[in-house]
Each structure stands twice: as structure tokens, then as C-alpha cells.
Design a protein around this motif. Structure first.
Motif, PDB file in Angstrom:
ATOM      1  N   ASP A   1       0.848  -1.203   0.000  1.00 56.65           N
ATOM      2  CA  ASP A   1       0.000   0.000   0.000  1.00 56.65           C
ATOM      3  C   ASP A   1       0.878   1.246   0.000  1.00 56.65           C
ATOM      4  O   ASP A   1       1.918   1.277   0.657  1.00 56.65           O
ATOM      5  CB  ASP A   1      -0.870   0.054   1.263  1.00 56.65           C
ATOM      6  CG  ASP A   1      -1.605  -1.239   1.521  1.00 56.65           C
ATOM      7  OD1 ASP A   1      -2.159  -1.792   0.568  1.00 56.65           O
ATOM      8  OD2 ASP A   1      -1.604  -1.692   2.682  1.00 56.65           O
ATOM      9  N   GLU A   2       0.430   2.276  -0.723  1.00 55.66           N
ATOM     10  CA  GLU A   2       1.150   3.546  -0.751  1.00 55.66           C
ATOM     11  C   GLU A   2       0.164   4.690  -0.658  1.00 55.66           C
ATOM     12  O   GLU A   2      -0.933   4.610  -1.202  1.00 55.66           O
ATOM     13  CB  GLU A   2       1.907   3.717  -2.079  1.00 55.66           C
ATOM     14  CG  GLU A   2       3.061   2.768  -2.238  1.00 55.66           C
ATOM     15  CD  GLU A   2       3.885   3.087  -3.485  1.00 55.66           C
ATOM     16  OE1 GLU A   2       4.046   4.286  -3.795  1.00 55.66           O
ATOM     17  OE2 GLU A   2       4.335   2.127  -4.119  1.00 55.66           O
ATOM     18  N   VAL A   3       0.595   5.751   0.023  1.00 53.88           N
ATOM     19  CA  VAL A   3      -0.241   6.947   0.075  1.00 53.88           C
ATOM     20  C   VAL A   3       0.643   8.190   0.019  1.00 53.88           C
ATOM     21  O   VAL A   3       1.708   8.240   0.627  1.00 53.88           O
ATOM     22  CB  VAL A   3      -1.144   6.957   1.345  1.00 53.88           C
ATOM     23  CG1 VAL A   3      -0.318   6.997   2.626  1.00 53.88           C
ATOM     24  CG2 VAL A   3      -2.133   8.109   1.315  1.00 53.88           C
ATOM     25  N   THR A   4       0.218   9.154  -0.795  1.00 54.43           N
ATOM     26  CA  THR A   4       0.798  10.499  -0.783  1.00 54.43           C
ATOM     27  C   THR A   4      -0.289  11.392  -0.216  1.00 54.43           C
ATOM     28  O   THR A   4      -1.431  11.351  -0.686  1.00 54.43           O
ATOM     29  CB  THR A   4       1.157  10.965  -2.204  1.00 54.43           C
ATOM     30  OG1 THR A   4       2.089  10.039  -2.752  1.00 54.43           O
ATOM     31  CG2 THR A   4       1.772  12.354  -2.189  1.00 54.43           C
TER      32      THR A   4
ATOM     33  N   GLY B   1      -3.437   0.452  -3.322  1.00 54.29           N
ATOM     34  CA  GLY B   1      -3.254  -0.652  -2.394  1.00 54.29           C
ATOM     35  C   GLY B   1      -4.555  -1.365  -2.104  1.00 54.29           C
ATOM     36  O   GLY B   1      -5.530  -1.237  -2.853  1.00 54.29           O
ATOM     37  N   CYS B   2      -4.577  -2.091  -1.006  1.00 53.37           N
ATOM     38  CA  CYS B   2      -5.706  -2.955  -0.679  1.00 53.37           C
ATOM     39  C   CYS B   2      -6.933  -2.159  -0.225  1.00 53.37           C
ATOM     40  O   CYS B   2      -6.833  -0.981   0.106  1.00 53.37           O
ATOM     41  CB  CYS B   2      -5.300  -3.950   0.401  1.00 53.37           C
ATOM     42  SG  CYS B   2      -5.023  -3.189   2.004  1.00 53.37           S
ATOM     43  N   SER B   3      -8.063  -2.821  -0.192  1.00 51.83           N
ATOM     44  CA  SER B   3      -9.315  -2.147   0.155  1.00 51.83           C
ATOM     45  C   SER B   3      -9.273  -1.563   1.562  1.00 51.83           C
ATOM     46  O   SER B   3      -9.819  -0.488   1.806  1.00 51.83           O
ATOM     47  CB  SER B   3     -10.493  -3.111   0.019  1.00 51.83           C
ATOM     48  OG  SER B   3     -10.292  -4.255   0.806  1.00 51.83           O
ATOM     49  N   ILE B   4      -8.587  -2.241   2.498  1.00 55.82           N
ATOM     50  CA  ILE B   4      -8.554  -1.729   3.874  1.00 55.82           C
ATOM     51  C   ILE B   4      -7.768  -0.421   3.952  1.00 55.82           C
ATOM     52  O   ILE B   4      -8.213   0.548   4.567  1.00 55.82           O
ATOM     53  CB  ILE B   4      -7.979  -2.796   4.832  1.00 55.82           C
ATOM     54  CG1 ILE B   4      -8.991  -3.933   4.974  1.00 55.82           C
ATOM     55  CG2 ILE B   4      -7.661  -2.192   6.198  1.00 55.82           C
ATOM     56  CD1 ILE B   4      -8.496  -5.115   5.758  1.00 55.82           C
ATOM     57  N   SER B   5      -6.605  -0.370   3.294  1.00 54.25           N
ATOM     58  CA  SER B   5      -5.807   0.863   3.355  1.00 54.25           C
ATOM     59  C   SER B   5      -6.526   2.016   2.666  1.00 54.25           C
ATOM     60  O   SER B   5      -6.516   3.144   3.150  1.00 54.25           O
ATOM     61  CB  SER B   5      -4.421   0.639   2.736  1.00 54.25           C
ATOM     62  OG  SER B   5      -4.516   0.416   1.341  1.00 54.25           O
TER      63      SER B   5
END
Ligand code: ZN
Length: 151
Positions: free
Chosen positions: A40-43, A62-66
Motif C-alpha cells: 500500500d502507498e499513500v501520498t 493498495g488494498c481495500s482496507i488501506s
């Protein structure tokens, strides 16, 4: 059982229709966080006005949870004071550390109560926390920038 499927629905709904997604300007700080165990990645960008969280925008994969957790997080922190938002963050952290035994306060956590079941799966906790950790980091950097500018 009924409750679990309701929670599942909330998570899938945020995953399919994420709130506040997409990077926006202006912003005070931008961070990039990665959860390597899941990919999972987030900006994430934060905009503060004094102590008030004016905007949180993000782009993620990424995945549904993230993904769903980042969406829920933005709903919970935008419009609050940093201190209030930190209390929600703390409540969510405690829920994630509860190993399935937590009794989340829906008044505080709203849709984030849907992640209660995730706390039973240690491998997924980092997914649920990714957006929150990015938010916390971005706020800390914003505060640093402000104190540097005024000192
Ligand atoms: Zn994940």
C-alpha cells in the motif's frame, strides 16, 4: 455476524467511493508513506489554518482496507482542531491494538468503527493505519514549518 457484514459494507463503500481523494492545493506539507508488507502507498497533503485542519487530500493505491481507512480518516479530521483530530487518531490506534476486544465509541470514530475486526489480523493493522500515520506525520511537519517560519 450481522454487525460484521455491516462493517464490511462500510469498508467496501469507502473503497469504491473514496472521500476527499485526489491531491489538492494549497497545502502546508506533503508526505509519502508505504506499507511494504502489503504494497500500500499513500501520498498525503495537509492544509492547516492555525490549529484547524482545513483540508486533507491524498492519492493512494493498495488494498481495500488501506484505501477505505484513508477515506474514513479524512472525513474524521477535516474541519476539526489538530488536538481534537489527534484524540480521534488515538482512539483509532487503541482500537487497532485491541486484538478484536475493543469496544469502539461510534460517537468518536464514526465510520472508523468498521475497522474493529481488522484488529484481529496483525498483518492488516498496518493497512488500516497507513493513512492515519501519514496524516500524523504531515501535521507534525506543518507544525515544524510554522515554528521555523516564526523563530
Ligand atoms: Zn494493505
Amino acid at each position: 455476524m450481522h454487525l460484521d457484514s455491516l462493517y464490511q459494507e462500510i469498508i467496501l463503500d469507502h473503497y469504491r467511493h473514496p472521500h476527499n481523494k485526489g491531491l489538492r492545493e494549497p497545502y502546508d506539507a506533503e508526505v509519502h508513506h508505504v506499507n511494504p508488507t502489503c504494497g500500500d502507498e499513500v501520498t498525503l497533503r495537509v492544509r492547516l489554518d492555525g490549529d484547524k485542519v482545513v483540508d486533507v487530500s491524498y492519492d493512494s493505491l493498495g488494498c481495500s482496507i488501506s484505501q477505505a481507512s484513508a477515506s474514513v480518516m479524512t472525513d474524521l479530521v477535516v474541519g476539526k482542531d489538530v488536538e481534537e483530530a489527534n484524540e480521534v487518531h488515538q482512539a483509532f490506534l487503541e482500537l487497532m491494538q485491541s486484538r478484536g476486544a475493543g469496544e469502539p465509541d461510534e460517537e468518536v470514530l464514526e465510520d472508523a468503527v468498521a475497522f474493529a475486526g481488522v484488529s484481529r489480523y496483525p498483518a492488516r493493522i498496518k493497512c488500516a493505519l497507513l493513512g492515519w500515520m501519514a496524516w500524523k506525520d504531515a501535521v507534525a511537519r506543518t507544525m515544524d514549518n510554522v515554528s521555523e517560519a516564526t523563530s
